[in-house]
Design an enzyme around this catalytic site. Structure first.
Site, PDB file in Angstrom:
ATOM      1  N   GLN A   1      -4.534  -5.392   6.829  1.00 23.86           N
ATOM      2  CA  GLN A   1      -5.540  -6.338   6.310  1.00 23.86           C
ATOM      3  C   GLN A   1      -5.501  -7.679   7.031  1.00 23.86           C
ATOM      4  OE1 GLN A   1      -7.894  -5.486   4.332  1.00 23.86           O
ATOM      5  NE2 GLN A   1      -7.061  -3.484   3.790  1.00 23.86           N
TER       6      GLN A   1
ATOM      7  N   ASP B   1       3.056  -4.685   7.780  1.00 26.97           N
ATOM      8  CA  ASP B   1       1.825  -3.905   7.710  1.00 26.97           C
ATOM      9  C   ASP B   1       0.674  -4.893   7.907  1.00 26.97           C
ATOM     10  OD1 ASP B   1      -0.522  -2.757   6.850  1.00 26.97           O
ATOM     11  OD2 ASP B   1       0.361  -1.720   5.145  1.00 26.97           O
TER      12      ASP B   1
ATOM     13  N   HIS C   1       0.866  -1.186   0.000  1.00 25.52           N
ATOM     14  CA  HIS C   1       0.000   0.000   0.000  1.00 25.52           C
ATOM     15  C   HIS C   1       0.900   1.233   0.000  1.00 25.52           C
ATOM     16  CE1 HIS C   1      -2.796   2.885   1.932  1.00 25.52           C
ATOM     17  NE2 HIS C   1      -3.779   2.090   1.555  1.00 25.52           N
TER      18      HIS C   1
ATOM     19  N   CYS D   1      -4.753   2.624  -3.590  1.00 27.02           N
ATOM     20  CA  CYS D   1      -3.517   3.102  -2.944  1.00 27.02           C
ATOM     21  C   CYS D   1      -2.367   2.126  -3.185  1.00 27.02           C
ATOM     22  CB  CYS D   1      -3.719   3.309  -1.443  1.00 27.02           C
ATOM     23  SG  CYS D   1      -4.958   4.519  -1.059  1.00 27.02           S
TER      24      CYS D   1
ATOM     25  N   LYS E   1     -10.356  -0.951  10.525  1.00 27.49           N
ATOM     26  CA  LYS E   1     -10.488  -2.115   9.638  1.00 27.49           C
ATOM     27  C   LYS E   1     -10.763  -3.377  10.448  1.00 27.49           C
ATOM     28  CE  LYS E   1      -7.160  -0.251   6.336  1.00 27.49           C
ATOM     29  NZ  LYS E   1      -7.887   0.125   5.130  1.00 27.49           N
TER      30      LYS E   1
HETATM   31  N1  PMP Z   1      -1.838  -0.742   4.581  1.00 28.36           N
HETATM   32  C1  PMP Z   1      -2.792  -1.501   4.039  1.00 28.36           C
HETATM   33  C2  PMP Z   1      -2.453  -2.887   3.573  1.00 28.36           C
HETATM   34  C3  PMP Z   1      -4.084  -0.998   3.919  1.00 28.36           C
HETATM   35  O1  PMP Z   1      -5.036  -1.754   3.375  1.00 28.36           O
HETATM   36  C4  PMP Z   1      -4.357   0.311   4.387  1.00 28.36           C
HETATM   37  C5  PMP Z   1      -5.738   0.910   4.254  1.00 28.36           C
HETATM   38  N2  PMP Z   1      -6.314   0.729   3.009  1.00 28.36           N
HETATM   39  C6  PMP Z   1      -3.324   1.043   4.978  1.00 28.36           C
HETATM   40  C7  PMP Z   1      -2.085   0.481   5.047  1.00 28.36           C
HETATM   41  C8  PMP Z   1      -3.551   2.417   5.519  1.00 28.36           C
HETATM   42  O2  PMP Z   1      -4.391   2.374   6.617  1.00 28.36           O
HETATM   43  P1  PMP Z   1      -4.900   3.710   7.325  1.00 28.36           P
HETATM   44  O3  PMP Z   1      -5.488   4.553   6.219  1.00 28.36           O
HETATM   45  O4  PMP Z   1      -5.919   3.240   8.297  1.00 28.36           O
HETATM   46  O5  PMP Z   1      -3.734   4.361   7.955  1.00 28.36           O
END
Ligand code: PMP
Length: 408
Positions: A202, A199, A122, A366, A225
């Site tokens: 997910q 990270d 991401h 993203c 999430k």
């Molecule tokens: N990493 C991953 C794998 C994600 O799916 C996301 C959110 N789509 C993020 C980071 C960023 O998370 P946040 O916007 O809650 O900081």
């Protein structure tokens, strides 16, 4: 707990959109909130609202106890050795930025050092590292993914050099839904003296996570999430590592003593929590974690597997649909499906599905470098959690086929 009892905990599932019952398949972006989480937020706001760690009055003590109870609950939920290893942030993004900035400020990087990042990351696990790299003249190297979405673990040893300081990889990609071999990655990287940041945005709601079992150095995730309030995130860091890092931001409560001549800092994790924290939000992690634990029943797992198998089979039969993230072993994937469709734009599909009551995600998610890797401008993603049913999965596939027909 079966699926219908799970559904009864989420009031938003009673909503309709355009006169159709809401079928919420955008869980990878943000999951819905159960009543227990809303009630915790309300209780914090209506009964226990006060600043944290500062005052001696009863209300402040209550608020602080609930905040610290959340830290203990998170530590135990992810198998951390101590609540001191849990830093509260605003989300995964802030957690990763915190690590990047603190490592930089600790003098961890020298010119020419390397950062290894998985190709499926991401933007929040790419851009913070690019910012540091720009300032410190570091080299970013890419850990590639195969056509079917698995990380090319065989290539990892050769990518590591004596200059590779950290490897950044998601537990589960938000586009591919593939569960990455984190334990193996940590073993290979650690043998090279390379740190690993995972990270977990997910992974946290879908997998049982034990950071010590995984062996990672840092693990980041977001509350929103995993059914908790938005604006709340977690950074786990191994205690000696956190203790070796300087503060991220300066302000109230992150200090030990302040004078014009010299300021000293609080022990971890307080050192990384400058200023007033998320008083109402952090305690919602407690009911969210409780729920995540209760969702691990065989009945729910069966329904989730049925959804996954149904959709994988349906997509495999349709020559117009390309699924990204399709590992040979289905157990290596969570029920998250990103596709492109020949002759139909992902945004048009998402708009038509929306009119049918189905919330999906469309676009780059993203993860623009991954879109480039697969040669697409965007994808359509449907992501399921335990309140989603097999009937919803069937309705989604039926509606998707109708939408494709309309656009052809
Ligand atoms: N990493 C991953 C794998 C994600 O799916 C996301 C959110 N789509 C993020 C980071 C960023 O998370 P946040 O916007 O809650 O900081």
């Amino acid at each position: 707990m079966d699926v219908s009892s799970v559904r009864s905990l989420f009031p938003q599932l009673q909503e309709s959109v355009y006169g159709k019952p809401l079928v919420y398949l955008d869980n990878a972006a943000t999951s819905l909130r159960p009543l227990s989480v809303v009630r915790e937020w309300d209780e914090m706001s209506l009964k226990h609202n006060s600043n944290l760690h500062r005052a001696v009055h009863k209300t402040a003590v209550d608020a602080t106890e609930r905040y610290e109870a959340a830290r203990a609950a998170v530590a135990s939920f992810i198998g951390s050795a101590s609540p001191k290893e849990i830093v509260f942030t605003s989300g995964t993004t802030q957690s990763i930025n915190l690590v990047a900035a603190c490592l930089e400020n600790a003098g961890f990087f020298s010119e020419g050092d390397e950062i290894l990042i998985a190709e499926s990351e991401h933007h929040s696990d790419i851009v913070p590292w690019q910012l540091v790299s720009g300032r410190k003249s570091l080299k970013i190297k890419i850990l590639p993914v195969k056509q079917k979405g698995e990380i090319e673990i065989d290539k990892l040893p050769a990518l590591l050099t004596s200059k590779t300081k950290i490897c950044c990889v998601a537990q589960v990609s938000n586009v591919l839904g593939v569960i990455n071999p984190i334990k193996e990655i940590c073993e290979i990287c650690h043998a090279n003296g390379t740190l690993v940041l995972v990270d977990g945005a997910q992974g946290i709601a879908h997998l049982t996570t034990d950071v010590r079992e995984l062996g990672c150095d840092f693990y980041a995730f977001s509350g929103h999430k995993m059914f908790a309030a938005p604006g709340v995130g977690v950074l786990y860091g191994r205690q000696p590592l956190l203790e070796s890092l300087p503060p991220y931001m300066g302000g109230g409560e992150m200090i030990e003593s302040v004078s014009w001549e010299k300021t000293t800092f609080a022990p971890v994790p307080g050192r990384f929590e400058a200023g007033t924290q998320n008083i109402s939000g952090v305690p919602t992690l407690v009911p969210a974690i409780e729920l995540c634990k209760r969702l691990k029943t065989s009945e729910i797992e069966k329904e989730q597997a049925a959804i996954k198998n149904y959709i994988l089979d349906a997509f495999a039969e349709d020559a117009d649909i390309t699924l990204y993230g399709n590992p040979a072993e289905r157990e290596k994937k969570i029920p998250l499906f990103s596709i492109s469709v020949k002759g139909a734009h992902h945004e048009d599909l998402a708009l038509i599905l929306d009119k049918m009551g189905i919330a999906t995600r469309s676009g780059q998610m993203c993860a623009e470098p991954l879109m480039d890797r697969f040669g697409v401008t965007g994808m359509l993603r449907a992501s399921f959690v335990p309140y989603n049913t097999l009937d919803e999965a069937k309705y989604f596939v039926e509606c998707l086929k109708k939408a494709i027909k309309m656009l052809k």
